[in-house]
Scaffold this active site. Structure first.
Site, mmCIF file in Angstrom:
data_model
loop_
_atom_site.group_PDB
_atom_site.id
_atom_site.type_symbol
_atom_site.label_atom_id
_atom_site.label_comp_id
_atom_site.label_asym_id
_atom_site.label_seq_id
_atom_site.Cartn_x
_atom_site.Cartn_y
_atom_site.Cartn_z
ATOM 1 C CG HIS A 152 -6.428 25.208 -38.482
ATOM 2 N ND1 HIS A 152 -5.560 26.042 -37.628
ATOM 3 C CD2 HIS A 152 -6.537 26.209 -39.724
ATOM 4 C CE1 HIS A 152 -5.212 27.199 -38.062
ATOM 5 N NE2 HIS A 152 -5.931 27.321 -39.289
ATOM 6 C CD GLU A 155 -4.908 21.590 -34.769
ATOM 7 O OE1 GLU A 155 -3.886 22.333 -34.088
ATOM 8 O OE2 GLU A 155 -5.123 21.927 -35.771
ATOM 9 C CB CYS A 180 -3.338 28.111 -34.201
ATOM 10 S SG CYS A 180 -4.857 27.789 -34.649
ATOM 11 C CB CYS A 196 -6.802 24.588 -32.890
ATOM 12 S SG CYS A 196 -7.107 24.542 -34.677
#
Length: 147
Positions: free
Chosen positions: A56, A58, A86, A89
């Protein structure tokens, strides 16, 4: 003199990363990490390219920022991300002890707040910065996938 380095300024930089993801066929989430008004990390989702569900935006930015700083903690740093993190993260952000998170669009299905995930107690959160632009990019992406 007016401060040019506002949350909106940096969110626009994160949106540029999200647009790169969109062009690559990745879910369009972009993230940057800033310390003292300097961007030290930037990324976008790379899950398709890397065949990695953890890639992701992040996560990529946390790693890049930690490498830049030479340590695992992101104290005095701000993460700007186009979509609410999410729970994965958020967990990584918890352990990084990041000082501030600024996000654009809320993720009503998979966001950390919906799932009850905790951030570090000292982490400040600002939500909804350029939320409409961030959400529209996501809508456009998924609409293009349905065609």
């Amino acid at each position: 003199m007016e401060n040019l380095f506002t949350d909106e300024y940096f969110m626009k930089k994160a949106l540029q990363e999200a647009e790169i993801a969109f062009e690559k066929g990745e879910i369009p989430v972009g993230a940057i990490v800033v310390i003292e008004n300097k961007i030290i990390a930037k990324s976008h989702n790379l899950t398709e390219l890397l065949h990695d569900v953890t890639a992701h935006a992040e996560m990529q930015s946390i790693t890049a920022a930690a490498n830049f700083l030479g340590g695992k903690y992101l104290k005095n740093c701000t993460l700007y991300v186009t979509l609410e993190p999410c729970q994965m993260c958020a967990g990584a952000l918890y352990w990084s002890q990041i000082s501030k998170i600024v996000y654009g669009a809320t993720d009503d299905q998979r966001g950390y707040t919906k799932l009850g995930t905790q951030l570090h107690p000292k982490t400040e959160v600002v939500k909804g910065v350029l939320a409409e632009e961030c959400a529209q990019l996501m809508k456009d992406f998924f609409a293009s996938k349905r065609k």
